[in-house]
Design an enzyme around this catalytic site. Sequence first.
Site, PDB file in Angstrom:
ATOM      1  N   GLU A 245      32.615   7.342 -22.619  1.00 29.50           N
ATOM      2  CA  GLU A 245      33.575   6.402 -23.198  1.00 29.50           C
ATOM      3  C   GLU A 245      34.201   6.900 -24.497  1.00 29.50           C
ATOM      4  O   GLU A 245      34.301   6.182 -25.485  1.00 29.50           O
ATOM      5  CB  GLU A 245      32.911   5.031 -23.411  1.00 29.50           C
ATOM      6  CG  GLU A 245      33.937   3.915 -23.459  1.00 29.50           C
ATOM      7  CD  GLU A 245      33.313   2.528 -23.338  1.00 29.50           C
ATOM      8  OE1 GLU A 245      32.716   2.235 -22.298  1.00 29.50           O
ATOM      9  OE2 GLU A 245      33.427   1.773 -24.308  1.00 29.50           O
ATOM     10  N   ASN A 253      36.474  -1.880 -19.824  1.00 30.41           N
ATOM     11  CA  ASN A 253      36.039  -3.050 -20.589  1.00 30.41           C
ATOM     12  C   ASN A 253      37.095  -4.154 -20.611  1.00 30.41           C
ATOM     13  O   ASN A 253      36.967  -5.114 -21.387  1.00 30.41           O
ATOM     14  CB  ASN A 253      35.703  -2.647 -22.033  1.00 30.41           C
ATOM     15  CG  ASN A 253      34.547  -1.671 -22.066  1.00 30.41           C
ATOM     16  OD1 ASN A 253      33.545  -1.888 -21.410  1.00 30.41           O
ATOM     17  ND2 ASN A 253      34.701  -0.581 -22.795  1.00 30.41           N
ATOM     18  N   HIS A 260      32.078 -10.731 -23.575  1.00 24.41           N
ATOM     19  CA  HIS A 260      30.754 -10.481 -24.170  1.00 24.41           C
ATOM     20  C   HIS A 260      30.465 -11.470 -25.301  1.00 24.41           C
ATOM     21  O   HIS A 260      29.340 -11.940 -25.455  1.00 24.41           O
ATOM     22  CB  HIS A 260      30.673  -9.056 -24.720  1.00 24.41           C
ATOM     23  CG  HIS A 260      30.420  -8.028 -23.656  1.00 24.41           C
ATOM     24  ND1 HIS A 260      30.554  -6.678 -23.875  1.00 24.41           N
ATOM     25  CD2 HIS A 260      30.044  -8.153 -22.353  1.00 24.41           C
ATOM     26  CE1 HIS A 260      30.264  -6.026 -22.759  1.00 24.41           C
ATOM     27  NE2 HIS A 260      29.951  -6.892 -21.828  1.00 24.41           N
ATOM     28  N   HIS A 273      27.305 -13.401 -16.638  1.00 30.30           N
ATOM     29  CA  HIS A 273      28.139 -12.323 -17.171  1.00 30.30           C
ATOM     30  C   HIS A 273      29.552 -12.372 -16.576  1.00 30.30           C
ATOM     31  O   HIS A 273      30.550 -12.341 -17.290  1.00 30.30           O
ATOM     32  CB  HIS A 273      27.478 -10.975 -16.884  1.00 30.30           C
ATOM     33  CG  HIS A 273      28.323  -9.803 -17.266  1.00 30.30           C
ATOM     34  ND1 HIS A 273      28.545  -9.443 -18.580  1.00 30.30           N
ATOM     35  CD2 HIS A 273      29.049  -8.927 -16.513  1.00 30.30           C
ATOM     36  CE1 HIS A 273      29.350  -8.388 -18.609  1.00 30.30           C
ATOM     37  NE2 HIS A 273      29.671  -8.064 -17.373  1.00 30.30           N
TER      38      HIS A 273
HETATM   39  P1  NAD Z   1      21.583 -10.479 -12.340  1.00 34.73           P
HETATM   40  O1  NAD Z   1      20.968  -9.155 -12.217  1.00 34.73           O
HETATM   41  O2  NAD Z   1      20.986 -11.444 -13.315  1.00 34.73           O
HETATM   42  O3  NAD Z   1      21.602 -11.152 -10.909  1.00 34.73           O
HETATM   43  C1  NAD Z   1      22.136 -12.439 -10.771  1.00 34.73           C
HETATM   44  C2  NAD Z   1      21.139 -13.369 -10.068  1.00 34.73           C
HETATM   45  O4  NAD Z   1      21.107 -13.074  -8.677  1.00 34.73           O
HETATM   46  C3  NAD Z   1      19.699 -13.253 -10.547  1.00 34.73           C
HETATM   47  O5  NAD Z   1      19.133 -14.540 -10.606  1.00 34.73           O
HETATM   48  C4  NAD Z   1      19.025 -12.451  -9.434  1.00 34.73           C
HETATM   49  O6  NAD Z   1      17.647 -12.731  -9.345  1.00 34.73           O
HETATM   50  C5  NAD Z   1      19.763 -12.915  -8.238  1.00 34.73           C
HETATM   51  N1  NAD Z   1      19.826 -11.995  -7.112  1.00 34.73           N
HETATM   52  C6  NAD Z   1      20.019 -10.658  -7.139  1.00 34.73           C
HETATM   53  N2  NAD Z   1      20.172 -10.187  -5.918  1.00 34.73           N
HETATM   54  C7  NAD Z   1      20.059 -11.224  -5.074  1.00 34.73           C
HETATM   55  C8  NAD Z   1      20.155 -11.375  -3.668  1.00 34.73           C
HETATM   56  N3  NAD Z   1      20.458 -10.338  -2.869  1.00 34.73           N
HETATM   57  N4  NAD Z   1      19.974 -12.602  -3.128  1.00 34.73           N
HETATM   58  C9  NAD Z   1      19.726 -13.683  -3.932  1.00 34.73           C
HETATM   59  N5  NAD Z   1      19.647 -13.610  -5.262  1.00 34.73           N
HETATM   60  C10 NAD Z   1      19.824 -12.390  -5.819  1.00 34.73           C
HETATM   61  O7  NAD Z   1      23.120 -10.400 -12.741  1.00 34.73           O
HETATM   62  P2  NAD Z   1      24.348  -9.525 -12.185  1.00 34.73           P
HETATM   63  O8  NAD Z   1      25.484 -10.449 -12.170  1.00 34.73           O
HETATM   64  O9  NAD Z   1      24.014  -8.756 -10.983  1.00 34.73           O
HETATM   65  O10 NAD Z   1      24.553  -8.451 -13.356  1.00 34.73           O
HETATM   66  C11 NAD Z   1      24.942  -8.857 -14.650  1.00 34.73           C
HETATM   67  C12 NAD Z   1      24.518  -7.793 -15.639  1.00 34.73           C
HETATM   68  O11 NAD Z   1      25.165  -6.561 -15.335  1.00 34.73           O
HETATM   69  C13 NAD Z   1      24.882  -8.135 -17.060  1.00 34.73           C
HETATM   70  O12 NAD Z   1      23.785  -7.918 -17.900  1.00 34.73           O
HETATM   71  C14 NAD Z   1      25.981  -7.143 -17.404  1.00 34.73           C
HETATM   72  O13 NAD Z   1      26.030  -6.831 -18.753  1.00 34.73           O
HETATM   73  C15 NAD Z   1      25.599  -5.979 -16.553  1.00 34.73           C
HETATM   74  N6  NAD Z   1      26.699  -5.041 -16.272  1.00 34.73           N
HETATM   75  C16 NAD Z   1      26.467  -3.721 -16.494  1.00 34.73           C
HETATM   76  C17 NAD Z   1      27.440  -2.795 -16.207  1.00 34.73           C
HETATM   77  C18 NAD Z   1      27.156  -1.331 -16.385  1.00 34.73           C
HETATM   78  O14 NAD Z   1      28.080  -0.532 -16.260  1.00 34.73           O
HETATM   79  N7  NAD Z   1      25.924  -0.951 -16.628  1.00 34.73           N
HETATM   80  C19 NAD Z   1      28.680  -3.200 -15.695  1.00 34.73           C
HETATM   81  C20 NAD Z   1      28.892  -4.561 -15.489  1.00 34.73           C
HETATM   82  C21 NAD Z   1      27.884  -5.482 -15.790  1.00 34.73           C
HETATM   83  N1  GLY Z   2      31.395  -1.708 -17.031  1.00 39.53           N
HETATM   84  C1  GLY Z   2      32.017  -0.864 -17.999  1.00 39.53           C
HETATM   85  C2  GLY Z   2      31.661   0.565 -17.833  1.00 39.53           C
HETATM   86  O1  GLY Z   2      30.891   0.931 -16.976  1.00 39.53           O
HETATM   87  O2  GLY Z   2      32.132   1.380 -18.586  1.00 39.53           O
END
Ligand code: NAD
Ligand code: GLY
Length: 386
Positions: A245, A253, A260, A273
């Site tokens: 980045e 972003n 955020h 999120h």
């Molecule tokens: P999460 O991991 O909390 O999952 C959401 C919910 O779904 C949880 O309650 C989980 O237990 C449930 N779940 C997961 N898989 C399931 C399935 N197959 N069946 C039923 N329930 C299931 O949240 P999310 O939305 O997956 O991810 C959000 C996070 O990702 C945030 O912390 C965000 O900051 C991060 N994120 C990171 C990046 C990156 O590049 N690293 C990019 C975007 C978002």
């Molecule tokens: N989700 C933003 C990145 O991966 O850079």
Amino acid sequence: MNTTPNSARPSLSTVEVSIPGHPYPVVIGPGARRRFVSYLAPFHLNRTVWITDRNVAGLWGDEIRSLSGTAAPDLVVLPAGEEQKRLATVEDLCRRFVQLGVERHDTLVACGGGVIGDVVGFAAACYLRGVNFVQLPTTLLAMVDSSVGGKTGVDLPEGKNLVGAFHQPRFVLADPDFLATLPERELRSGLAEVIKTALISGPKLFTELRSFVKRHPDLQGPDLAGLIESCVDFKAGVVEKDEREGGLRRILNFGHTVGHALECLGQYRTLKHGEAVLWGLSAALDLSVRRAGLDPRLETDIQAFLAPFLTAIPPLEFDSGEVLDLLARDKKVRRKVVQFVLLRGVGLPVVTPLADPQILIAALDHLRDRMRAGAAPEGEDREIRD
Ligand code: NAD
Ligand code: GLY
């Protein structure tokens, strides 16, 4: 980036993420999870340790046992939810690894949503100064975005994702079969990252997305794999040019700066999120008209597309000044000035410093009023613009 149909299994596609020094495949499609053993083979020197959350373990525990090839895999089950994405969880996890005798050549398997991926990836980056990990995303959000690109980390009470590391997985298996058990609210939350990707990538993906949503209002359908592939393909193209980045990657972003801040303001509990990002996208579109020359008619059209998703989100009361304080801690702040990703048009993102707090306050007040009104369709309230 290089998308190829997988000849051995025609329903699978592979996007190669060609990051210099750390290339890896993202295999996408129903049944992709069953390729686990064959993708592990080339670099697997020792054993695997699986990490998931309670929801996924409850629903998919038997599948995890089957994929790992043993009835009793080394499996660590964490509580579910964004509140777990904190340093204390990483410490607990690393201590469990010590108890399990995890060694440097073992492989961690992050099987879950973005929270599991980010926490396990960060633990993998730190434990023994770095061990291999792989991603088996189980949410839409994780499949289209978080499992790819190597951003790992945790939140602080002071702000989102403020501690982390870049650590690329060895491979990603994005299997939409997992989404059969995902609650609709989580699907809509994941769609936020698809919308983000479509808006910054261009009209082709945005049209594909709109047509998918029209055909499948419940966001389930066999063609979801194609949408996942388009998002991963676009993200791969960005991160292989700018892994850490330094510049281009900032476009990923879009919608996240305000998103955020809202997520943090709700103490990572009120808004998911993706829900925070949806409101962040709405605010960024407003700012794009004010500061990046986005055609207001195009904005109205995009806001109308967002509106049904926004109305479904629980309300969050906020004070614009509080959000402004949180924006000052955004990772993109340079010399105390927030750098916003704005749009000049669909597929035309531009990173813009916004130094004038009045512009931000006006946009945040507008956002708060729209939240209170339940995301009424756009077209009204235009007089609020500066
Ligand atoms: P999460 O991991 O909390 O999952 C959401 C919910 O779904 C949880 O309650 C989980 O237990 C449930 N779940 C997961 N898989 C399931 C399935 N197959 N069946 C039923 N329930 C299931 O949240 P999310 O939305 O997956 O991810 C959000 C996070 O990702 C945030 O912390 C965000 O900051 C991060 N994120 C990171 C990046 C990156 O590049 N690293 C990019 C975007 C978002
Ligand atoms: N989700 C933003 C990145 O991966 O850079």
